[in-house]
Design a protein around this motif. Structure first.
Motif, PDB file in Angstrom:
ATOM      1  N   CYS A 125      40.126  68.199  13.483  1.00 37.97           N
ATOM      2  CA  CYS A 125      39.444  67.339  14.461  1.00 37.97           C
ATOM      3  C   CYS A 125      40.400  66.286  15.025  1.00 37.97           C
ATOM      4  O   CYS A 125      40.331  65.946  16.221  1.00 37.97           O
ATOM      5  CB  CYS A 125      38.243  66.656  13.806  1.00 37.97           C
ATOM      6  SG  CYS A 125      36.911  67.783  13.370  1.00 37.97           S
ATOM      7  N   SER A 126      41.287  65.761  14.168  1.00 41.84           N
ATOM      8  CA  SER A 126      42.230  64.738  14.620  1.00 41.84           C
ATOM      9  C   SER A 126      43.211  65.300  15.637  1.00 41.84           C
ATOM     10  O   SER A 126      43.524  64.646  16.649  1.00 41.84           O
ATOM     11  CB  SER A 126      42.988  64.154  13.419  1.00 41.84           C
ATOM     12  OG  SER A 126      42.096  63.550  12.504  1.00 41.84           O
ATOM     13  N   MET A 180      41.358  65.818  18.819  1.00 37.78           N
ATOM     14  CA  MET A 180      41.080  64.517  19.425  1.00 37.78           C
ATOM     15  C   MET A 180      42.298  64.022  20.204  1.00 37.78           C
ATOM     16  O   MET A 180      42.177  63.590  21.369  1.00 37.78           O
ATOM     17  CB  MET A 180      40.720  63.519  18.325  1.00 37.78           C
ATOM     18  CG  MET A 180      40.598  62.070  18.782  1.00 37.78           C
ATOM     19  SD  MET A 180      40.499  60.934  17.376  1.00 37.78           S
ATOM     20  CE  MET A 180      42.198  61.013  16.777  1.00 37.78           C
ATOM     21  N   LEU A 181      43.484  64.102  19.609  1.00 38.04           N
ATOM     22  CA  LEU A 181      44.706  63.646  20.268  1.00 38.04           C
ATOM     23  C   LEU A 181      45.006  64.475  21.522  1.00 38.04           C
ATOM     24  O   LEU A 181      45.389  63.932  22.555  1.00 38.04           O
ATOM     25  CB  LEU A 181      45.876  63.717  19.283  1.00 38.04           C
ATOM     26  CG  LEU A 181      45.855  62.699  18.143  1.00 38.04           C
ATOM     27  CD1 LEU A 181      46.988  62.969  17.156  1.00 38.04           C
ATOM     28  CD2 LEU A 181      45.954  61.269  18.692  1.00 38.04           C
ATOM     29  N   GLY A 205      37.257  63.586  23.591  1.00 36.41           N
ATOM     30  CA  GLY A 205      38.224  63.243  22.553  1.00 36.41           C
ATOM     31  C   GLY A 205      37.732  62.097  21.688  1.00 36.41           C
ATOM     32  O   GLY A 205      37.874  62.103  20.460  1.00 36.41           O
ATOM     33  N   LEU A 206      37.121  61.087  22.322  1.00 38.07           N
ATOM     34  CA  LEU A 206      36.553  59.967  21.574  1.00 38.07           C
ATOM     35  C   LEU A 206      35.375  60.425  20.716  1.00 38.07           C
ATOM     36  O   LEU A 206      35.175  59.950  19.591  1.00 38.07           O
ATOM     37  CB  LEU A 206      36.113  58.866  22.543  1.00 38.07           C
ATOM     38  CG  LEU A 206      37.254  58.168  23.302  1.00 38.07           C
ATOM     39  CD1 LEU A 206      36.694  57.205  24.337  1.00 38.07           C
ATOM     40  CD2 LEU A 206      38.165  57.438  22.326  1.00 38.07           C
ATOM     41  N   SER A 266      36.624  61.885  17.662  1.00 43.05           N
ATOM     42  CA  SER A 266      37.072  60.874  16.694  1.00 43.05           C
ATOM     43  C   SER A 266      35.924  60.425  15.798  1.00 43.05           C
ATOM     44  O   SER A 266      36.104  60.173  14.604  1.00 43.05           O
ATOM     45  CB  SER A 266      37.681  59.673  17.414  1.00 43.05           C
ATOM     46  OG  SER A 266      36.676  58.935  18.101  1.00 43.05           O
ATOM     47  N   THR A 267      34.711  60.300  16.370  1.00 42.20           N
ATOM     48  CA  THR A 267      33.547  59.935  15.547  1.00 42.20           C
ATOM     49  C   THR A 267      33.219  61.056  14.576  1.00 42.20           C
ATOM     50  O   THR A 267      32.779  60.814  13.442  1.00 42.20           O
ATOM     51  CB  THR A 267      32.322  59.645  16.436  1.00 42.20           C
ATOM     52  OG1 THR A 267      31.955  60.842  17.151  1.00 42.20           O
ATOM     53  CG2 THR A 267      32.624  58.554  17.444  1.00 42.20           C
ATOM     54  N   ALA A 291      35.466  63.119  13.240  1.00 39.26           N
ATOM     55  CA  ALA A 291      36.464  63.015  12.165  1.00 39.26           C
ATOM     56  C   ALA A 291      36.126  61.852  11.235  1.00 39.26           C
ATOM     57  O   ALA A 291      36.305  61.937  10.009  1.00 39.26           O
ATOM     58  CB  ALA A 291      37.849  62.833  12.762  1.00 39.26           C
ATOM     59  N   GLY A 292      35.607  60.755  11.810  1.00 41.10           N
ATOM     60  CA  GLY A 292      35.230  59.613  10.987  1.00 41.10           C
ATOM     61  C   GLY A 292      34.110  59.938  10.023  1.00 41.10           C
ATOM     62  O   GLY A 292      34.110  59.501   8.864  1.00 41.10           O
TER      63      GLY A 292
END
Length: 417
Positions: free
Chosen positions: A36-37, A40-41, A59-60, A63-64, A66-67
């Motif tokens: 996921c990271s 995201m990048l 992408g943002l 990030s959620t 992955a969080g």
């Protein structure tokens, strides 16, 4: 004076009650975070370079995602590193349930946000850039499918919470049948307990109507030598014992049919309740996160395609509402199951009854009994036993209960009657 003693079966006295696949699930979760990271990048950098706001937004969103995975991964790592920490009285086995409960709250918040955004778009429609939105949704779906593949395995949560917690105390099947070969046919002897008290059943491919029920019986011989005889009645197609079978179902059975006598054996099975006691809610929460994201991606693709093809702009927010309801349902199931464990609700009442019967079938009295889960596949029991047998101390009862699979920690108090 009472005799008080503690024992941790299968785990020694280190009180390590982690799931059997703990490290494997930990690696899987970190792998999903890495995937996921990277995605995201790629989306944020690519969107910034090509001026695509939709790509940056996705992408943002990744990030959620992955969080949320990070909650599960950190819980696995912390629980493993502090498994032998004496400050945790019953180990760190329930840390995964705490992480699962936290993830369920995050899922519920995501469902509310998606629902709010969908309703807003119903009231105030916004223009949709189909050329960008559909490919991004497809890429997101592929990433989620890859995450599902990484998290595959024995997570005990593949039904996403909507089928758990309401059928764990009954058997929904027949125990594996034992066969008896008589001169006049082969008979199957089984323990049947599909929503009814457990009873013996005898069936035959050739039929049982020709059997005289007065010549048929089953005598159970338990490890302590206790015997019980079961008579049978004809149910039209099979014979069924008139008496219920006490727990636990671990004994030798002498089957008498006409003039023949045959010996078979039954072992105790944990069945559906075993699944509730062994389920790893941490990997389940991670799995639900990626499944929820995949479901939203699928609904988004369907909504976008229909909106572009037929001009149904309302299909996009409708897909969002449906996705929010699905996620909310999964969140509720996860929150219910993990919350019950955090509050020490017994997920395996059958285990408690088996423990009680194992003690009381030997003529003693269980004065107090508490059974709860301390980790995936690990149950703990505290019981107080009243006995008139002076030679029976806590070691005797530990030996009696040691044969129960999954009963990893036992504390016994013995009170003279």
């Amino acid at each position: 004076m009472s005799d008080f003693k503690d024992a941790a079966f299968g785990a020694g006295h280190d009180h390590i009650f982690l799931g059997a696949a703990h490290e494997q699930n930990e690696r899987r979760t970190w792998a999903v975070i890495a995937l996921c990271s990277v995605m995201m990048l790629i989306e944020i950098v690519g969107g910034s370079m090509f001026g695509s706001l939709a790509l940056v937004a996705d992408g943002l969103h990744m990030s959620t995602h992955a969080g949320a995975m990070l909650i599960a991964a950190l819980a696995y790592t912390y629980a493993r590193k502090h498994a032998a920490d004496s400050r945790f009285v019953f180990g760190t086995g329930k840390l995964g349930d705490l992480a699962g409960f936290t993830s369920a709250i995050v899922l519920a918040m995501i469902a509310v946000l998606i629902g709010y955004e969908a309703v807003s778009r119903f009231l105030s429609p916004v223009p949709i850039h189909f050329g960008e939105a559909i490919p991004i949704a497809v890429v997101g779906l592929l990433v989620n499918l890859a995450s599902v593949w990484l998290l595959r395995g024995d997570h005990h949560g593949h039904s996403h919470g909507h089928s758990h917690g309401h059928a764990h105390d009954e058997h929904a099947h027949e125990d594996e049948a034992q066969t008896v070969s008589a001169p006049f046919g082969v008979f199957a002897v089984s323990i049947f307990e599909d929503g009814v008290p457990p009873v013996f059943r005898i069936t035959s491919a050739a039929g049982v109507s020709r059997l005289d029920t007065s010549t048929v019986s089953v005598t159970t011989v338990r490890p302590d030598g206790t015997q019980q005889v079961f008579a049978f009645k004809d149910r039209g197609g099979y014979l069924e014992s008139k008496e219920d079978i006490p727990e636990p179902h671990a004994f030798r059975a002498i089957v008498r049919i006409a003039d023949g006598e045959y010996e078979i054996g039954f072992e105790e099975h944990d069945h559906d309740a075993h699944d509730a006691a062994t389920r790893d809610h941490n990997i389940r929460s991670a799995y639900i996160h990626v499944m929820a994201d995949a479901a939203v991606s699928v609904l988004a693709i369907i909504g976008l395609v229909l909106a572009r093809t037929f001009g149904w702009l309302w299909m996009d927010p409708l897909a969002g509402v449906v996705g929010a309801l699905v996620i909310a349902n999964w969140s509720y199931g996860l929150m219910r199951d993990t919350g019950a464990i955090l509050l020490d609700m017994n997920p395996d009442r059958r285990m408690a009854e088996n423990v009680r019967h194992a003690i009381e079938d030997r003529g003693d009295k269980v004065v107090d009994l508490h059974v709860w889960r301390v980790g995936p596949g690990h149950m703990s029991a505290v019981l107080s036993v009243s006995t008139s047998e002076s030679q029976r101390d806590s070691r005797f009862y530990h030996a009696v209960l040691q044969r129960f699979k999954g009963l990893s920690h036992v504390t016994v108090e013995v009170q003279p009657a």
